[in-house]
Design an enzyme around this catalytic site. Structure first.
Site, PDB file in Angstrom:
ATOM      1  N   GLY A  14       0.777  -1.232   0.000  1.00 40.67           N
ATOM      2  CA  GLY A  14       0.000   0.000   0.000  1.00 40.67           C
ATOM      3  C   GLY A  14       0.809   1.283   0.000  1.00 40.67           C
ATOM      4  CG  ASP A  48      -1.236   1.965   2.839  1.00 43.73           C
ATOM      5  OD1 ASP A  48      -0.894   1.422   3.911  1.00 43.73           O
ATOM      6  OD2 ASP A  48      -1.970   1.408   2.015  1.00 43.73           O
ATOM      7  CG  ASP A  75      -8.314   0.252   9.734  1.00 46.61           C
ATOM      8  OD1 ASP A  75      -8.990   0.284  10.772  1.00 46.61           O
ATOM      9  OD2 ASP A  75      -8.842   0.087   8.620  1.00 46.61           O
ATOM     10  CE  LYS A 120     -10.585   4.151   7.436  1.00 48.77           C
ATOM     11  NZ  LYS A 120     -11.170   2.960   6.766  1.00 48.77           N
ATOM     12  CG  ASP A 153      -5.909  -3.043  -1.552  1.00 51.65           C
ATOM     13  OD1 ASP A 153      -5.563  -2.606  -0.436  1.00 51.65           O
ATOM     14  OD2 ASP A 153      -6.244  -4.220  -1.748  1.00 51.65           O
TER      15      ASP A 153
END
Ligand code: PRP
Length: 178
Positions: A45, A101, A104, A132, A160
């Site tokens: 990523g 990237d 999360d 995030k 992606d």
């Protein structure tokens, strides 16, 4: 010819991305000046972000890659982290900057930084393109972040959905009504 629909809503434009990445790269260059950092791309990523970031860092640096997998093809984290390709150079005594990237749940970066810290780098930091924070499941905070992002399914600029959309130059949202 294979076709696919481009996710419509642009969350962050290529121009906004370029400006922020340039600014982040300049800041990192000052932080790491004189340290010849090993800048590590977390595949797959981060490849797009990494390529832009290192070209904005006007200092001597070296590059390496590592791959860790947490999602597979699903849209939610499985909670399992696998290092699928290790860094192929020694990091003992080096100033290591991991380039990711998106953070999360935080599981990938927590697991990776804990594993790498055992090898005795002079310093170890994480620069994430997107964070995030609302999804965090473990205690992990990236050292440098370009954009805090909401809990939407975002693709593009390396991110992606089941392997697709990494090549979109903007950060876009999949599956919302807007
Ligand atoms: C994605 C992303 C991060 C990780 C973030 O990687 O690139 O590495 O998930 O999620 P987490 O904070 O919940 O661990 P993925 O496994 O999808 O591989 P990719 O980089 O090849 O897309």
């Amino acid at each position: 010819m294979m076709m696919y629909a481009t996710p419509e809503r642009v969350l962050i434009s290529r121009e906004e991305i370029a400006a922020k990445v340039k600014e982040t790269a300049a800041m990192l260059a000052e932080k790491y000046r004189g340290k010849k950092p090993l800048v590590v791309c977390v595949l797959n990523g981060a490849a797009v972000f990494f390529a832009d970031l290192i070209r904005g860092m006007d200092i001597p640096l070296e590059v390496a890659t590592v791959a860790a997998s947490s999602y597979g093809d699903a849209t939610t984290s499985s909670g399992e982290v696998r290092v699928t390709k290790d860094i192929d150079v020694g990091i003992k005594g080096r100033h290591v900057l991991l380039v990711e990237d998106i953070v999360d749940s935080g599981r990938t970066m927590k697991a990776l930084t804990e594993a790498l810290a055992e090898r005795g780098p002079a310093s170890l930091a994480v620069c994430a393109f997107a964070d995030k924070q609302s999804r965090r499941a473990v205690d992990f905070k990236p050292d440098y972040v370009c954009f805090e992002v909401p809990d939407l399914f975002i693709v593009g600029y390396g991110l992606d959905c089941a392997g697709l959309y990494r090549n979109l130059p903007d950060l876009r949202v999949i599956g919302d009504a807007k």
